[in-house]
Design an enzyme around this catalytic site. Structure first.
Site, mmCIF file in Angstrom:
data_model
loop_
_atom_site.group_PDB
_atom_site.id
_atom_site.type_symbol
_atom_site.label_atom_id
_atom_site.label_comp_id
_atom_site.label_asym_id
_atom_site.label_seq_id
_atom_site.Cartn_x
_atom_site.Cartn_y
_atom_site.Cartn_z
ATOM 1 N N LYS A 11 0.821 -1.212 0.000
ATOM 2 C CA LYS A 11 0.000 0.000 0.000
ATOM 3 C C LYS A 11 0.859 1.268 0.000
ATOM 4 O O LYS A 11 2.085 1.200 0.205
ATOM 5 C CB LYS A 11 -0.928 -0.050 1.220
ATOM 6 C CG LYS A 11 -1.942 -1.210 1.165
ATOM 7 C CD LYS A 11 -2.869 -1.166 2.385
ATOM 8 C CE LYS A 11 -3.945 -2.236 2.325
ATOM 9 N NZ LYS A 11 -4.862 -2.149 3.503
ATOM 10 N N TYR A 51 -12.677 -1.673 -3.150
ATOM 11 C CA TYR A 51 -13.128 -1.789 -1.752
ATOM 12 C C TYR A 51 -14.649 -1.621 -1.626
ATOM 13 O O TYR A 51 -15.137 -1.271 -0.546
ATOM 14 C CB TYR A 51 -12.402 -0.764 -0.884
ATOM 15 C CG TYR A 51 -10.964 -1.155 -0.566
ATOM 16 C CD1 TYR A 51 -10.681 -2.212 0.313
ATOM 17 C CD2 TYR A 51 -9.883 -0.488 -1.135
ATOM 18 C CE1 TYR A 51 -9.372 -2.580 0.611
ATOM 19 C CE2 TYR A 51 -8.571 -0.847 -0.838
ATOM 20 C CZ TYR A 51 -8.332 -1.892 0.042
ATOM 21 O OH TYR A 51 -7.029 -2.254 0.337
ATOM 22 N N PHE A 59 -15.091 4.211 7.707
ATOM 23 C CA PHE A 59 -13.730 4.552 7.276
ATOM 24 C C PHE A 59 -13.574 4.556 5.754
ATOM 25 O O PHE A 59 -12.467 4.738 5.246
ATOM 26 C CB PHE A 59 -12.713 3.585 7.901
ATOM 27 C CG PHE A 59 -12.944 2.128 7.590
ATOM 28 C CD1 PHE A 59 -12.514 1.569 6.392
ATOM 29 C CD2 PHE A 59 -13.582 1.301 8.505
ATOM 30 C CE1 PHE A 59 -12.731 0.233 6.101
ATOM 31 C CE2 PHE A 59 -13.803 -0.047 8.228
ATOM 32 C CZ PHE A 59 -13.373 -0.580 7.012
ATOM 33 N N ARG A 87 -2.461 -14.514 4.682
ATOM 34 C CA ARG A 87 -3.106 -13.764 5.772
ATOM 35 C C ARG A 87 -2.313 -13.943 7.077
ATOM 36 O O ARG A 87 -2.194 -13.008 7.874
ATOM 37 C CB ARG A 87 -4.565 -14.204 5.958
ATOM 38 C CG ARG A 87 -5.500 -13.896 4.792
ATOM 39 C CD ARG A 87 -5.798 -12.429 4.578
ATOM 40 N NE ARG A 87 -6.307 -11.769 5.755
ATOM 41 C CZ ARG A 87 -7.009 -10.627 5.721
ATOM 42 N NH1 ARG A 87 -7.293 -10.035 4.544
ATOM 43 N NH2 ARG A 87 -7.409 -10.058 6.819
ATOM 44 N N THR A 93 -5.344 -6.885 10.927
ATOM 45 C CA THR A 93 -5.590 -5.591 10.266
ATOM 46 C C THR A 93 -4.958 -4.437 11.041
ATOM 47 O O THR A 93 -4.328 -3.551 10.459
ATOM 48 C CB THR A 93 -7.115 -5.352 10.144
ATOM 49 O OG1 THR A 93 -7.704 -6.481 9.493
ATOM 50 C CG2 THR A 93 -7.416 -4.094 9.366
ATOM 51 N N ARG A 104 2.668 -6.699 8.857
ATOM 52 C CA ARG A 104 2.044 -5.505 9.456
ATOM 53 C C ARG A 104 2.707 -5.147 10.785
ATOM 54 O O ARG A 104 2.855 -3.962 11.106
ATOM 55 C CB ARG A 104 0.538 -5.718 9.601
ATOM 56 C CG ARG A 104 -0.189 -5.567 8.248
ATOM 57 C CD ARG A 104 -1.595 -6.056 8.287
ATOM 58 N NE ARG A 104 -2.371 -5.630 7.110
ATOM 59 C CZ ARG A 104 -3.570 -6.106 6.809
ATOM 60 N NH1 ARG A 104 -4.145 -7.031 7.580
ATOM 61 N NH2 ARG A 104 -4.204 -5.686 5.739
ATOM 62 N N ASN A 114 -1.872 0.259 6.804
ATOM 63 C CA ASN A 114 -1.335 -0.989 7.346
ATOM 64 C C ASN A 114 -0.489 -1.797 6.362
ATOM 65 O O ASN A 114 -0.424 -3.024 6.435
ATOM 66 C CB ASN A 114 -2.459 -1.825 7.969
ATOM 67 C CG ASN A 114 -3.543 -2.151 6.965
ATOM 68 O OD1 ASN A 114 -3.426 -1.821 5.791
ATOM 69 N ND2 ASN A 114 -4.590 -2.823 7.416
ATOM 70 N N HIS A 117 -2.151 -5.377 1.565
ATOM 71 C CA HIS A 117 -3.452 -6.035 1.385
ATOM 72 C C HIS A 117 -3.209 -7.516 1.149
ATOM 73 O O HIS A 117 -2.223 -7.893 0.521
ATOM 74 C CB HIS A 117 -4.164 -5.453 0.158
ATOM 75 C CG HIS A 117 -5.384 -6.237 -0.244
ATOM 76 N ND1 HIS A 117 -6.591 -6.082 0.387
ATOM 77 C CD2 HIS A 117 -5.554 -7.209 -1.181
ATOM 78 C CE1 HIS A 117 -7.475 -6.917 -0.158
ATOM 79 N NE2 HIS A 117 -6.870 -7.615 -1.113
ATOM 80 N N GLU A 128 -9.701 -10.030 -7.557
ATOM 81 C CA GLU A 128 -8.735 -8.938 -7.349
ATOM 82 C C GLU A 128 -7.557 -9.051 -8.313
ATOM 83 O O GLU A 128 -7.038 -8.040 -8.804
ATOM 84 C CB GLU A 128 -8.264 -8.945 -5.894
ATOM 85 C CG GLU A 128 -9.395 -8.573 -4.931
ATOM 86 C CD GLU A 128 -9.076 -8.828 -3.460
ATOM 87 O OE1 GLU A 128 -9.945 -8.550 -2.612
ATOM 88 O OE2 GLU A 128 -7.962 -9.312 -3.146
HETATM 89 N N1 UDP Z 1 -9.466 -0.108 7.569
HETATM 90 C C1 UDP Z 1 -9.498 1.127 8.224
HETATM 91 N N2 UDP Z 1 -10.114 1.198 9.442
HETATM 92 C C2 UDP Z 1 -10.716 0.116 10.038
HETATM 93 C C3 UDP Z 1 -10.694 -1.117 9.368
HETATM 94 C C4 UDP Z 1 -10.061 -1.195 8.126
HETATM 95 O O1 UDP Z 1 -8.972 2.103 7.708
HETATM 96 O O2 UDP Z 1 -11.275 0.255 11.134
HETATM 97 C C5 UDP Z 1 -8.798 -0.203 6.251
HETATM 98 C C6 UDP Z 1 -7.448 -0.908 6.347
HETATM 99 O O3 UDP Z 1 -6.560 -0.311 5.407
HETATM 100 C C7 UDP Z 1 -7.818 -2.331 5.938
HETATM 101 C C8 UDP Z 1 -8.864 -2.064 4.855
HETATM 102 O O4 UDP Z 1 -9.606 -0.964 5.351
HETATM 103 O O5 UDP Z 1 -6.700 -3.063 5.473
HETATM 104 C C9 UDP Z 1 -9.790 -3.223 4.565
HETATM 105 O O6 UDP Z 1 -10.378 -3.651 5.783
HETATM 106 P P1 UDP Z 1 -10.523 -5.192 6.128
HETATM 107 O O7 UDP Z 1 -11.416 -5.312 7.296
HETATM 108 O O8 UDP Z 1 -10.885 -5.945 4.873
HETATM 109 O O9 UDP Z 1 -9.050 -5.603 6.614
HETATM 110 P P2 UDP Z 1 -7.931 -6.525 5.925
HETATM 111 O O10 UDP Z 1 -8.647 -7.610 5.168
HETATM 112 O O11 UDP Z 1 -7.114 -5.613 5.047
HETATM 113 O O12 UDP Z 1 -7.128 -7.053 7.084
HETATM 114 MG MG MG Z 2 -10.142 -7.516 3.764
#
Ligand code: UDP
Ligand code: MG
Length: 139
Positions: A11, A51, A59, A87, A93, A104, A114, A117, A128
């Site tokens: 990112k 997204y 957010f 993952r 996250t 992360r 973070n 992705h 994707e």
């Molecule tokens: N995100 C954020 N605030 C939150 C949760 C998520 O800004 O409270 C952002 C963060 O960059 C995250 C992305 O939204 O990676 C997608 O969220 P997801 O829950 O899918 O998390 P991921 O799969 O990336 O762990």
């Molecule tokens: Mg996700």
């Protein structure tokens, strides 16, 4: 059916902070093979589409602004059990909750910025990957 492939983006914060090499090294050292790779920048429309599942979340606006704020590195990765193993490699996250040694934990700035992705399912990995790479860019 597991495809043994997952999709990742390094990112904008990771690129800005100079972590492309270190993160790709960690990914390949963990046994993932890079089968597609490019540096690119998302438009607002790209980020909103990518997204879309989060478009009702509080957010969302901040996420789209952040994801379009600079270049990213997109990649398709191949390994047995790719989606789940990746993952695990990236961690939670929120970097404050990400296990020691995860990407992360090592490179993320905050829950929004973070660093990486990782696809959450085989179906989404395929969707994707196709979003970012033409067939002839996938090896
Ligand atoms: N995100 C954020 N605030 C939150 C949760 C998520 O800004 O409270 C952002 C963060 O960059 C995250 C992305 O939204 O990676 C997608 O969220 P997801 O829950 O899918 O998390 P991921 O799969 O990336 O762990
Ligand atoms: Mg996700």
């Amino acid at each position: 059916m597991a495809t043994n492939r997952t999709f990742t983006m390094l990112k904008p914060d990771a690129v800005r902070n100079g972590h492309i090499g270190a993160i790709l090294d960690k990914i390949t050292a963990t046994g993932f093979r890079i089968v597609a790779l490019k540096m690119t920048q998302l438009t607002t429309a790209d980020a909103e589409a990518f997204y879309a599942v989060h478009n009702e979340r509080p957010f969302f606006g901040e996420l789209v602004a952040y994801m379009t704020s600079g270049p990213i590195v997109a990649a398709i990765l191949e390994k047995d059990n790719a989606v789940d193993d990746f993952r695990k490699l990236i961690g939670a996250t929120n970097p404050a909750d990400a296990a020691e040694g995860t990407i992360r934990n090592l490179f993320a700035t905050s829950i929004s910025e973070n660093a990486v992705h990782g696809s959450d399912s085989d179906d989404n990995a395929a969707i994707e990957s196709a979003f970012h790479f033409a067939g002839r860019e996938q090896f």
